[in-house]
Design a protein around this motif. Sequence first.
Motif, short mmCIF file in Angstrom:
data_model
loop_
_atom_site.label_atom_id
_atom_site.label_comp_id
_atom_site.label_asym_id
_atom_site.label_seq_id
_atom_site.Cartn_x
_atom_site.Cartn_y
_atom_site.Cartn_z
N UNK A 169 -5.69 8.03 0.27
CA UNK A 169 -5.33 6.97 -0.67
C UNK A 169 -6.32 5.81 -0.61
N UNK A 170 -6.74 5.45 0.60
CA UNK A 170 -7.76 4.41 0.75
C UNK A 170 -9.04 4.82 0.05
N UNK A 171 -9.47 6.05 0.28
CA UNK A 171 -10.71 6.54 -0.31
C UNK A 171 -10.63 6.49 -1.84
N UNK A 172 -9.52 6.97 -2.39
CA UNK A 172 -9.38 7.01 -3.84
C UNK A 172 -9.34 5.62 -4.47
N UNK A 173 -8.74 4.65 -3.82
CA UNK A 173 -8.62 3.32 -4.42
C UNK A 173 -9.79 2.39 -4.08
N UNK A 174 -10.64 2.77 -3.14
CA UNK A 174 -11.79 1.93 -2.76
C UNK A 174 -12.94 2.10 -3.76
N UNK A 175 -13.69 1.02 -3.96
CA UNK A 175 -14.92 1.08 -4.75
C UNK A 175 -16.09 1.52 -3.87
N UNK A 176 -16.04 1.13 -2.61
CA UNK A 176 -17.10 1.45 -1.65
C UNK A 176 -16.45 1.99 -0.38
N UNK A 177 -16.98 3.12 0.10
CA UNK A 177 -16.61 3.67 1.41
C UNK A 177 -17.92 3.99 2.10
N UNK A 178 -18.16 3.36 3.24
CA UNK A 178 -19.46 3.54 3.89
C UNK A 178 -19.39 3.18 5.37
N UNK A 179 -20.28 3.80 6.13
CA UNK A 179 -20.53 3.39 7.50
C UNK A 179 -21.56 2.27 7.41
N UNK A 180 -21.20 1.08 7.90
CA UNK A 180 -22.02 -0.11 7.72
C UNK A 180 -22.31 -0.75 9.07
#
Length: 101
Positions: free
Chosen positions: A11-22
């Motif tokens: 759910x987090x992945x689907x609703x996020x605009x950005x998913x990244x290792x930062x």
Amino acid sequence: MTEPGVYKISELFNSADVVALVRIVSGDTENYDHTVYKGEVIQSFKGMPRGATVYFGPFVGNKLGWEYVLFLHNATKPITPKTTATSSYGAVPYSEVFDEG
């Protein structure tokens, strides 16, 4: 006081605009209304290319030089410093941490 939000990773992945290792390269707690971090995208999973710079917050407690997996919402407007005399980043595109971290 309420507990932080409870999410499923999907759910987090689907609703996020950005998913990244930062990797956090710097932070500014002085010039904005809340802490703004500057990070380098090490590995992108959604929304930003590897090597891109991302500005995000609000969340006090991230450590400079450490790497985090971030799920972010892009803000509709850039974040601007309170004053221009001492601003370190200026007006920058900004992403928000879910439930302030």
